[in-house]
Design an enzyme around this catalytic site. Structure first.
Site, PDB file in Angstrom:
ATOM      1  N   GLU A  12      -5.193  -2.134  12.739  1.00  8.54           N
ATOM      2  CA  GLU A  12      -6.093  -1.414  13.756  1.00  8.54           C
ATOM      3  C   GLU A  12      -5.100  -0.925  14.948  1.00  8.54           C
ATOM      4  O   GLU A  12      -4.391  -1.697  15.708  1.00  8.54           O
ATOM      5  CB  GLU A  12      -7.250  -2.217  14.133  1.00  8.54           C
ATOM      6  CG  GLU A  12      -7.937  -1.603  12.396  1.00  8.54           C
ATOM      7  CD  GLU A  12      -8.478  -0.174  13.083  1.00  8.54           C
ATOM      8  OE1 GLU A  12      -7.638   0.533  13.705  1.00  8.54           O
ATOM      9  OE2 GLU A  12      -9.983  -0.281  12.244  1.00  8.54           O
TER      10      GLU A  12
ATOM     11  N   ASP B 220     -12.935  -2.034  18.407  1.00 14.95           N
ATOM     12  CA  ASP B 220     -14.428  -1.555  19.507  1.00 14.95           C
ATOM     13  C   ASP B 220     -15.543  -2.075  19.628  1.00 14.95           C
ATOM     14  O   ASP B 220     -16.028  -3.086  19.324  1.00 14.95           O
ATOM     15  CB  ASP B 220     -14.572  -0.420  19.801  1.00 14.95           C
ATOM     16  CG  ASP B 220     -15.230   0.045  20.943  1.00 14.95           C
ATOM     17  OD1 ASP B 220     -15.791  -0.288  21.456  1.00 14.95           O
ATOM     18  OD2 ASP B 220     -15.463   1.471  21.173  1.00 14.95           O
TER      19      ASP B 220
ATOM     20  N   ASP C  42      -6.453   9.046  19.921  1.00 17.90           N
ATOM     21  CA  ASP C  42      -6.748  10.007  20.357  1.00 17.90           C
ATOM     22  C   ASP C  42      -8.364  10.992  21.030  1.00 17.90           C
ATOM     23  O   ASP C  42      -8.823   9.834  20.906  1.00 17.90           O
ATOM     24  CB  ASP C  42      -7.033  11.027  19.005  1.00 17.90           C
ATOM     25  CG  ASP C  42      -8.110  10.864  18.596  1.00 17.90           C
ATOM     26  OD1 ASP C  42      -8.573   9.757  18.716  1.00 17.90           O
ATOM     27  OD2 ASP C  42      -9.163  11.894  18.232  1.00 17.90           O
TER      28      ASP C  42
ATOM     29  N   ARG D 163      -1.978  11.805  21.056  1.00 22.56           N
ATOM     30  CA  ARG D 163      -1.362  10.279  20.171  1.00 22.56           C
ATOM     31  C   ARG D 163      -0.747  10.384  20.642  1.00 22.56           C
ATOM     32  O   ARG D 163       0.087   9.196  20.618  1.00 22.56           O
ATOM     33  CB  ARG D 163      -1.824  10.455  19.201  1.00 22.56           C
ATOM     34  CG  ARG D 163      -3.562  11.200  18.149  1.00 22.56           C
ATOM     35  CD  ARG D 163      -3.196  10.481  16.268  1.00 22.56           C
ATOM     36  NE  ARG D 163      -4.341  11.066  15.962  1.00 22.56           N
ATOM     37  CZ  ARG D 163      -5.756  10.267  15.768  1.00 22.56           C
ATOM     38  NH1 ARG D 163      -5.815   8.978  15.758  1.00 22.56           N
ATOM     39  NH2 ARG D 163      -6.867  11.343  14.854  1.00 22.56           N
TER      40      ARG D 163
HETATM   41  P1  IMP Z   1     -15.614   0.311  15.761  1.00 25.49           P
HETATM   42  O1  IMP Z   1     -15.614   0.455  13.995  1.00 25.49           O
HETATM   43  O2  IMP Z   1     -16.261   0.664  16.896  1.00 25.49           O
HETATM   44  O3  IMP Z   1     -14.161  -0.725  16.252  1.00 25.49           O
HETATM   45  O4  IMP Z   1     -14.494   1.834  16.270  1.00 25.49           O
HETATM   46  C1  IMP Z   1     -13.002   1.874  15.556  1.00 25.49           C
HETATM   47  C2  IMP Z   1     -12.101   3.062  16.012  1.00 25.49           C
HETATM   48  O5  IMP Z   1     -12.737   3.174  16.904  1.00 25.49           O
HETATM   49  C3  IMP Z   1     -10.468   2.490  16.153  1.00 25.49           C
HETATM   50  O6  IMP Z   1     -10.085   2.351  15.281  1.00 25.49           O
HETATM   51  C4  IMP Z   1     -10.574   3.604  16.973  1.00 25.49           C
HETATM   52  O7  IMP Z   1     -10.108   4.469  15.878  1.00 25.49           O
HETATM   53  C5  IMP Z   1     -12.113   4.470  17.244  1.00 25.49           C
HETATM   54  N1  IMP Z   1     -12.087   3.982  18.929  1.00 25.49           N
HETATM   55  C6  IMP Z   1     -12.437   3.245  19.676  1.00 25.49           C
HETATM   56  N2  IMP Z   1     -12.643   3.194  20.770  1.00 25.49           N
HETATM   57  C7  IMP Z   1     -11.935   4.512  21.170  1.00 25.49           C
HETATM   58  C8  IMP Z   1     -11.150   4.868  22.412  1.00 25.49           C
HETATM   59  O8  IMP Z   1     -10.932   3.902  22.962  1.00 25.49           O
HETATM   60  N3  IMP Z   1     -10.234   5.436  22.109  1.00 25.49           N
HETATM   61  C9  IMP Z   1      -9.860   6.858  21.058  1.00 25.49           C
HETATM   62  N4  IMP Z   1     -10.099   6.113  19.689  1.00 25.49           N
HETATM   63  C10 IMP Z   1     -11.025   5.399  20.269  1.00 25.49           C
END
Ligand code: IMP
Length: 194
Positions: free
Chosen positions: A116, A120, A176, A182
């Site tokens: 990954e 987040d 991105d 990217r």
């Molecule tokens: P989660 O499901 O909230 O953990 O988010 C994961 C996905 O959100 C990552 O694989 C990224 O594609 C996107 N993402 C989360 N934070 C960021 C950021 O700060 N910049 C760019 N993409 C992000």
């Protein structure tokens, strides 16, 4: 997206990229990232040396990390990609994980390493961990370049972590903002508008 057509060859200097005002602090330099990726590759190669694991790059954000990590993994490895989306083109998660492209390789019986870019909220990882457990993977672990400090990700078992970062929205090294940036070799804080 732009309606401008590609230009004829030129030796004139190109416009600065990123444009001024788009990137604030550089949180991780290219050299810092490359060094940590080498360490992660070594850590994983020691752990999985006799298993030929299946690395699954969670697209699109992990495209560059996965390519570098695989080359730092000095042992046999198989590779596949999965495209998932939870953000659309926005800065906030939509809360719904969607599989846009599934694997070509069956995960049953395999030692899976989910690669990954950033964990987040942890929603994507939780969804994929459940997905691969249901598919009968022999084991599933997560290798994430970035983990958000103090996020719910703390409750998830991300075994291999590159760096913890603060709450800013970041771009570069695969990450991105609305599909752009990217290709930056470093990770910086996005300060532009979408
Ligand atoms: P989660 O499901 O909230 O953990 O988010 C994961 C996905 O959100 C990552 O694989 C990224 O594609 C996107 N993402 C989360 N934070 C960021 C950021 O700060 N910049 C760019 N993409 C992000």
């Amino acid at each position: 997206m732009t309606d401008t057509a590609p230009s004829p060859p030129t030796s004139e200097p190109l416009a600065p990229y990123p444009a001024p005002g788009q990137v604030g602090a550089i949180l991780l330099t290219e050299a810092q990232i490359q060094e940590r990726v080498r360490e992660l590759g070594d850590e994983l190669a020691r752990k999985y040396r006799d298993t030929t694991p299946l690395f699954i790059a969670v697209m699109k954000g992990s495209v560059i990390f996965a390519a570098d990590l695989m080359r730092a993994f000095k042992a046999p490895v198989e590779f596949d990609v999965m495209v998932v989306s939870s953000y659309g083109d926005a800065l906030e998660t939509t809360g719904v994980v969607k599989i846009v492209k599934d694997l070509d390789t069956p995960a049953a019986g395999r030692h899976v390493v989910l690669v990954e870019d950033i964990v987040d909220t942890g929603l994507t990882m939780q969804y994929l961990l459940d997905h691969f457990s249901k598919q009968g993977a022999a084991s599933v672990s997560v290798c994430s370049l970035l983990v958000r400090e103090g996020s719910e990700a703390a409750g998830l078992n991300v075994e291999h972590i590159g760096f913890e970062i603060p709450h800013d929205f970041v771009i570069g090294y695969g990450l991105d903002a609305a599909q752009i940036y990217r290709n930056l070799p470093y990770i910086g804080v996005f300060t532009g508008d979408l």
